[in-house]
Structure formats: structure tokens, C-alpha cells
Design a protein around this motif. Structure first.
Motif, PDB file in Angstrom:
ATOM      1  N   LYS A   1       0.840  -1.175   0.100  1.00 39.89           N
ATOM      2  CA  LYS A   1      -0.052  -0.099  -0.133  1.00 39.89           C
ATOM      3  C   LYS A   1       0.888   1.270   0.036  1.00 39.89           C
TER       4      LYS A   1
ATOM      5  N   THR B   1      -7.193  -0.091  -3.636  1.00 45.02           N
ATOM      6  CA  THR B   1      -6.880  -0.228  -2.073  1.00 45.02           C
ATOM      7  C   THR B   1      -5.381   0.195  -2.108  1.00 45.02           C
TER       8      THR B   1
ATOM      9  N   LYS C   1     -10.608   6.353  -3.089  1.00 44.41           N
ATOM     10  CA  LYS C   1     -11.753   5.995  -2.795  1.00 44.41           C
ATOM     11  C   LYS C   1     -12.671   5.902  -3.917  1.00 44.41           C
TER      12      LYS C   1
ATOM     13  N   THR D   1     -14.527  -2.986   0.176  1.00 41.66           N
ATOM     14  CA  THR D   1     -13.245  -2.006   0.153  1.00 41.66           C
ATOM     15  C   THR D   1     -13.709  -0.888   0.516  1.00 41.66           C
TER      16      THR D   1
ATOM     17  N   VAL E   1     -14.479   1.615  -1.672  1.00 47.84           N
ATOM     18  CA  VAL E   1     -14.383   2.153  -2.939  1.00 47.84           C
ATOM     19  C   VAL E   1     -15.595   2.176  -3.695  1.00 47.84           C
TER      20      VAL E   1
END
Length: 439
Positions: free
Chosen positions: A13, A94, A99, A136, A138
Motif C-alpha cells: 500500500k 486499495t 476512494k 473495500t 471504494v
């Protein structure tokens, strides 16, 4: 295929690492999502979105060369590769830490032999997309329908001279709006890729504009019928693939909307690369749309004006991002719109990490632009100078002009009493020098 196959194994990440060195390109140096600026987080001001078509459907092919980007997620039968693309996309979202994402209906799933089969494919894929969204967090910034790529649309969709084709576009749009509601899209975009003409000799412009307005009215009516709570956006572009497209630039679209009484149902999604194709400066249509209360979202990319076509590059110029963010802050933000990276890595940038580096660099460029714009607005030097330049409209005759009560007789009387005006310097170089102080 394993449901959770890793497509970006070895890439963690992406983190914010202030003070990172010049070769540290797999971290954010300026984008700090939780940093508060003027009462909002950086993430909330910027509302970044990854575009599905370039980043996951793109192959690197261009009019002069074959594909160069060979992605594992594009291998296999159409529906198999569609599912792999979706898993790869959400892994990317992710790890990058965004987002939102955006997509065309035909990015998400392939067309079938019939409309019914096509819709079943889309239902299956959006079921999976909804599952991944829920897992997630998102979200969909916006959905759009691809009403330009299929051969049926070679003469246009909403402006096609054959009503049969227009009907197919309407059926596709209906499904697209249903999908937007299903996935909770915050916006829905209309881009008229073939809504224009190559030759005026075979074109009835008045009829085509009328039919396009009718198409939009049908969309508004169906949106209300199904209770779709999203913002409608139109994306201007002057040319490509048509010689002339009806949505030429911001003013052309706003004029169209007002002429047909649609201005209360739509705002604009501005793509600066399209703005420069129209012969304007990078920030021009963002400024114009915002000034008229019509700026809804921004497709954040850039181009090479010296080339003369739509290159869809990632925006890395901090001057440009500062100008865009200054406008966005001054209008109070873009919600429910955002900054969508309608951009693609160069066909020579073939490694998977290049996809991350491109987004990271662009996000950092906008973070720097945001900070610059905030500082500029908070210090108020330029805004104070602009206010002073227009100060004659704050009293007397100027105030009457401002509130719309002035007459030509008032103008004449004022000149007879005050004589020739004293023209003052525009101070352009001073403004430019002060602006550069903040970059």
C-alpha cells in the motif's frame, strides 16, 4: 482463476513519506489524505478517482502501433478477463488508497450477441463490482455509456440520422442509468464522442441538436422515475473523432443547455486536455464553467498542445494544478464530483509499477497545487488586487451597473460630468510574478 489472484504482488500500500528523496517514486511526498486544509481533509478536497478504461482496458496501442501493454488481467475469454480486470482494479485502488473509480458500461463487461445478453453480462459484472465496493469502501465517482465505439454509432448516437440507432442508444442508456443506481454512482457523464459531423453537406444541424436535447430530456425523466440520486454531467470536446463536435467547449455546452431549457439538470465535467484542443489555456474551461455555476467535475489529465491531438497524459505540471485547485476552492469544492484521472501511461511505460508511479506523481502534483492555492487564498494578495481593480463597481454608477439598474442615459450623464476615463495599467506581469511566488 483463483478469485483472489494477486496482480500487483510485491507492491505494498502506497504511503505518505514526507521528505522522501528524488528517486523515491513509490510513495506520496505531498499527498497526505488526512491533512486538514481550510477545514477539510486533503482527500475531501481532491476526491481522486481512477479511470477504468485507460488503466485496466488500455493496451498501449495507437493509430501507428500495436499493443505494448500486455496485462495478465486482459487474458482469457471475454467474461473471464472482465472478472480478472475487476479484481486487478480493486487491488490497485486499495493499494493506491483512492476512494473512487469511473467506468464506461463496456469497460466493465463485453457486449453480447443481443442487447439482452449484453445486459446479462453487465448485471453479472456489476454484481461482482458491488461486492468489491462493499468489501473495500471504494465507490463509483461516475458511470458513463460508451455510445461511440461500436460500428452502429459511426454516424452518432443521440444525433444519428437513423432513429433505429438512436433507439439503441436510448436502450443502452436506460441500462446504464439502472447500473448507476445499483452501484451508488455519485455522477453520470455524457460524452458525445460521435455527436457532431465530419461534413456539413450531409448534416441537418438543427435536427441533430433537437434530437440530442430530446435524448437528454428522456435521461432526466428516467432518472427521476427510478429515483437515481446523482449529478448529470456533460463533458465538452471540440474534435476527435468528429471534425466538429457539438459539445465544443464549456460555453458551447452551457449555451446548448440554456437554449433547450436543460441547465438545471446538468453540470459540466471539464477535461483540460479537451480545453487545449479547443485552443484555450489549460484552466480556461474550468474557470468559465465555475464562473457560471456549472463546474461539476474535472477529468484530470493534460496533453501536448504541440502535437494537436488528445494524448491523455497524467497531470504533472504544478502550475496547472494550482490554477485548477484555486478555482475549485473558491467555488467551495467539487462534491459530488471529483478529480478523475482520465489519463494513460505512455505506451513505452510497460512495467506494472509505472501505473502506480503515474498516479502517485499526479496525486502529488494536485496535492502541491492544493497547498499552493490554499496559501494564495488565505494570504489574499491576488484576490485583494483583483478586488481593487474592479472597485469602481462598488459605488455610484458602477453599483447601478452591478445590480442591473443602470441605463444608457445614466452612462451619458456620467461621461458629461466626468469626461474621458483615466485608463489604468492591467499589471499582468505583476500578477504573474506574485503567482509564481506561490508555486
Amino acid at each position: 482463476m483463483a478469485a483472489r489472484e494477486q496482480f500487483f504482488a510485491g507492491i505494498p500500500k502506497i504511503q505518505y513519506v514526507p521528505g522522501a528523496g528524488p528517486t523515491d517514486v513509490m510513495c506520496f511526498k505531498h499527498y497526505n489524505a488526512e491533512e486538514i486544509l481550510m477545514g477539510r481533509t486533503m482527500e475531501d478536497w481532491l476526491r481522486f478517482s481512477v479511470c477504468y478504461w485507460h488503466s485496466f482496458c488500455g493496451t498501449g496501442a495507437d493509430p501507428f502501433g500495436f499493443p505494448t501493454l500486455h496485462r495478465r488481467w486482459n487474458e482469457g475469454a471475454p467474461m473471464e478477463s472482465a472478472k480478472k480486470r475487476l479484481y486487478a482494479a480493486f487491488e490497485f485502488f486499495t493499494k493506491l488508497g483512492v476512494k473512487y473509480y469511473t467506468f464506461h458500461d463496456r469497460d466493465m463487461s463485453p457486449e453480447g450477441a443481443t442487447l439482452e445478453e449484453t445486459n446479462r453480462n453487465l448485471d453479472e459484472m456489476t454484481d461482482l463490482a458491488l461486492q468489491l465496493q462493499n468489501e473495500t469502501g471504494v465507490k463509483v465517482l461516475w458511470v458513463t455509456c460508451n455510445l461511440f465505439a461500436h460500428p452502429r454509432y459511426m454516424n452518432g448516437a443521440a444525433t444519428n440520422p437513423d432513429c433505429h440507432v438512436l433507439a439503441y442508444a436510448g436502450a443502452q442508456l436506460k441500462k446504464g442509468l439502472d447500473i448507476a443506481k445499483k452501484l451508488g454512482a455519485e455522477n453520470f457523464v455524457f460524452w458525445g464522442g460521435r455527436e457532431g459531423f465530419l461534413s456539413i453537406l450531409n448534416t441537418d444541424v438543427a435536427a441533430e441538436l433537437k434530437h440530442m436535447a430530446t435524448f437528454f430530456r428522456m435521461a432526466v425523466k428516467y432518472k427521476e422515475k427510478i429515483g437515481l440520486k446523482c449529478q448529470f454531467l456533460i463533458e465538452p470536446k471540440p474534435k476527435e473523432p468528429c471534425k466538429h463536435q457539438y459539445d465544443y467547449d464549456a460555453m458551447s455546452v452551457i449555451g446548448f443547455l440554456k437554449h433547450y431549457g436543460l441547465e438545471n439538470h446538468f453540470k459540466l465535467n471539464i477535461e483540460p486536455n479537451h480545453t487545449t484542443l479547443a485552443g484555450h489555456s489549460y484552466e480556461h474551461d474550468v474557470v468559465v464553467a465555475s464562473a457560471l455555476g456549472m463546474l461539476g467535475s474535472v477529468d484530470s489529465n493534460t496533453g501536448s498542445p504541440d502535437l494537436g491531438w488528445d494524448t491523455d497524459q497524467f497531470p504533472m505540471d504544478v502550475r496547472n494544478t494550482t490554477l485548477v485547485m484555486k478555482v475549485i476552492i473558491e467555488q467551495g469544492g467539487l462534491q459530488p464530483g471529483g478529480l478523475n484521472f482520465d489519463a494513460k501511461v505512455r505506451r513505452e511505460s510497460t512495467e506494472l509499477e509505472d501505473l502506480f508511479i503515474a498516479h502517485i506523481g499526479a496525486m502529488d502534483a494536485f496535492a502541491r497545487g492544493l497547498r499552493n492555492a490554499v496559501r494564495m487564498i488565505e494570504e489574499g494578495v491576488i484576490s485583494g488586487m483583483v478586488k481593487e481593480r474592479y472597485s469602481s463597481f462598488s459605488h455610484g454608477l458602477g453599483q447601478k451597473v452591478e445590480d442591473g439598474s443602470a441605463t444608457l442615459e445614466d452612462m451619458e450623464a456620467f461621461i458629461k460630468q466626468n469626461g474621458e476615463p483615466r485608463v489604468t495599467s492591467g499589471k499582468q506581469e505583476k500578477y504573474e510574478s506574485i503567482f509564481n511566488h506561490y508555486i
